[in-house]
Design a protein around this motif. Structure first.
Motif, PDB file in Angstrom:
ATOM      1  N   GLY A  69       0.799  -1.219   0.000  1.00 35.28           N
ATOM      2  CA  GLY A  69       0.000   0.000   0.000  1.00 35.28           C
ATOM      3  C   GLY A  69       0.832   1.270   0.000  1.00 35.28           C
ATOM      4  N   GLU A  70       0.188   2.347  -0.400  1.00 33.97           N
ATOM      5  CA  GLU A  70       0.807   3.666  -0.388  1.00 33.97           C
ATOM      6  C   GLU A  70       0.061   4.550   0.603  1.00 33.97           C
ATOM      7  OE1 GLU A  70       1.577   5.547  -4.181  1.00 33.97           O
ATOM      8  OE2 GLU A  70       1.403   3.594  -5.158  1.00 33.97           O
ATOM      9  N   LEU A  71       0.830   5.345   1.330  1.00 36.51           N
ATOM     10  CA  LEU A  71       0.252   6.249   2.302  1.00 36.51           C
ATOM     11  C   LEU A  71      -0.259   7.503   1.608  1.00 36.51           C
ATOM     12  CD1 LEU A  71      -0.128   6.835   5.402  1.00 36.51           C
ATOM     13  CD2 LEU A  71       1.981   8.168   5.223  1.00 36.51           C
ATOM     14  N   ILE A  72      -1.469   7.883   1.938  1.00 36.57           N
ATOM     15  CA  ILE A  72      -2.050   9.142   1.464  1.00 36.57           C
ATOM     16  C   ILE A  72      -2.238  10.020   2.693  1.00 36.57           C
ATOM     17  CG2 ILE A  72      -4.040  10.239   0.364  1.00 36.57           C
ATOM     18  CD1 ILE A  72      -2.468   8.420  -1.531  1.00 36.57           C
ATOM     19  N   ILE A  73      -1.793  11.261   2.591  1.00 38.87           N
ATOM     20  CA  ILE A  73      -1.980  12.213   3.682  1.00 38.87           C
ATOM     21  C   ILE A  73      -2.976  13.259   3.212  1.00 38.87           C
ATOM     22  CG2 ILE A  73      -0.883  13.904   5.184  1.00 38.87           C
ATOM     23  CD1 ILE A  73       1.717  12.331   4.844  1.00 38.87           C
ATOM     24  N   ASN A  74      -4.067  13.341   3.927  1.00 46.57           N
ATOM     25  CA  ASN A  74      -5.117  14.299   3.589  1.00 46.57           C
ATOM     26  C   ASN A  74      -4.836  15.641   4.250  1.00 46.57           C
ATOM     27  OD1 ASN A  74      -6.785  12.350   2.125  1.00 46.57           O
ATOM     28  ND2 ASN A  74      -6.940  11.380   4.118  1.00 46.57           N
ATOM     29  N   ARG A  75      -5.440  16.659   3.751  1.00 42.36           N
ATOM     30  CA  ARG A  75      -5.254  18.017   4.290  1.00 42.36           C
ATOM     31  C   ARG A  75      -5.798  18.101   5.718  1.00 42.36           C
ATOM     32  NH1 ARG A  75      -6.488  22.304   0.208  1.00 42.36           N
ATOM     33  NH2 ARG A  75      -4.262  22.224  -0.075  1.00 42.36           N
ATOM     34  N   GLY A  76      -5.130  18.899   6.509  1.00 45.85           N
ATOM     35  CA  GLY A  76      -5.570  19.118   7.889  1.00 45.85           C
ATOM     36  C   GLY A  76      -4.995  18.070   8.822  1.00 45.85           C
ATOM     37  N   GLY A  77      -5.627  17.935   9.956  1.00 49.25           N
ATOM     38  CA  GLY A  77      -5.274  16.878  10.883  1.00 49.25           C
ATOM     39  C   GLY A  77      -4.158  17.194  11.851  1.00 49.25           C
ATOM     40  N   ILE A  78      -3.476  18.320  11.681  1.00 52.67           N
ATOM     41  CA  ILE A  78      -2.408  18.662  12.605  1.00 52.67           C
ATOM     42  C   ILE A  78      -2.763  19.994  13.273  1.00 52.67           C
ATOM     43  CG2 ILE A  78      -0.961  19.778  10.872  1.00 52.67           C
ATOM     44  CD1 ILE A  78       1.460  18.443  12.365  1.00 52.67           C
ATOM     45  N   GLN A  79      -2.625  20.014  14.590  1.00 54.60           N
ATOM     46  CA  GLN A  79      -2.996  21.196  15.358  1.00 54.60           C
ATOM     47  C   GLN A  79      -1.780  21.699  16.136  1.00 54.60           C
ATOM     48  OE1 GLN A  79      -6.145  20.074  18.073  1.00 54.60           O
ATOM     49  NE2 GLN A  79      -6.959  18.646  16.580  1.00 54.60           N
ATOM     50  N   TYR A  80      -1.599  22.992  16.131  1.00 51.98           N
ATOM     51  CA  TYR A  80      -0.569  23.636  16.943  1.00 51.98           C
ATOM     52  C   TYR A  80      -1.296  24.637  17.844  1.00 51.98           C
ATOM     53  CZ  TYR A  80       2.581  21.801  13.331  1.00 51.98           C
ATOM     54  OH  TYR A  80       3.252  20.979  12.456  1.00 51.98           O
ATOM     55  N   VAL A  81      -1.883  24.135  18.923  1.00 48.70           N
ATOM     56  CA  VAL A  81      -2.755  24.998  19.723  1.00 48.70           C
ATOM     57  C   VAL A  81      -2.460  25.006  21.212  1.00 48.70           C
ATOM     58  CG1 VAL A  81      -4.689  24.890  18.097  1.00 48.70           C
ATOM     59  CG2 VAL A  81      -4.512  23.175  19.898  1.00 48.70           C
ATOM     60  N   ALA A  82      -1.625  24.089  21.700  1.00 49.68           N
ATOM     61  CA  ALA A  82      -1.470  23.979  23.153  1.00 49.68           C
ATOM     62  C   ALA A  82      -0.024  23.755  23.558  1.00 49.68           C
ATOM     63  CB  ALA A  82      -2.317  22.818  23.671  1.00 49.68           C
TER      64      ALA A  82
END
Length: 193
Positions: A69-82
């Motif tokens: 399989g190949e990894l697909i990374i979708n938009r979003g999903g990472i937060q820099y809030v705390a």
């Protein structure tokens, strides 16, 4: 007895057929799907980028080990809030739902208990600038009380003694080098169950 097993066999067969078709369709369209790996790494900043790249490599390897399989990374999903440990450095949170594998519809999300939510807490050690914590949940929100960051995790009901389709919530705070949540169910006063 034979007639009672037939619907079960039909259901199992249809489920297997749908899973096989979905995996084939994902693999066929993998080259057409956008991957936001570069975008995700570019927003990570100099300090967190090496840690994020290693997480992505680990996920790519896991996906490749499962039928190529190949990894697909979708938009979003990472937060820099705390800043959970109060050292002045923002601690990234990555929702595992951002990752998909072309050969598995449920490798990184889709389990009844939710998906992996990874939290990276900064350390003063330049050799290992982040500690990695993994939670299983259906989503998260970060809030604060005073100067204390709180990670609210939506969890499957089985995490709190209920059925799987009932949601419950856990509130984690940083205490002495780890995340901690007050746990257990609270019964009405005077009733023992």
């Amino acid at each position: 007895m034979k007639s009672a097993r037939l619907p079960l066999l039909k259901t199992a067969f249809l489920g297997a057929l749908m899973a096989t078709s979905a995996s084939a369709a994902l693999a066929q369209d993998a080259e057409q799907l956008p991957s936001y790996k570069r975008e995700m790494v570019a927003t990570a900043g100099k300090r967190f980028a090496p840690t994020l790249k290693q997480l992505i490599r680990d996920r790519e390897n896991l996906c490749a080990e499962f039928e190529g399989g190949e990894l697909i990374i979708n938009r979003g999903g990472i937060q820099y809030v705390a800043d959970f440990n109060g050292d002045g450095i923002t601690d990234p949170i990555i929702d595992g739902g951002v990752f998909s594998c072309t050969t598995s519809a449920t490798m990184f999300h889709g389990f009844s208990g939710g998906r992996t939510i990874d939290v990276f807490v900064s350390t003063p050690n330049p050799e290992k600038p982040y500690q990695h914590f993994s939670f299983m949940g259906l989503g998260n929100v970060t809030t604060s009380l005073g100067n204390k960051a709180i990670l609210l995790m939506v969890q499957d009901g089985t995490s709190c003694g209920a059925t799987g389709n009932e949601l419950c919530f856990a509130a984690y705070s940083w205490i002495d080098g780890h995340f901690s949540a007050a746990g257990g169910t609270v019964q009405p006063v005077g009733e023992n169950k």
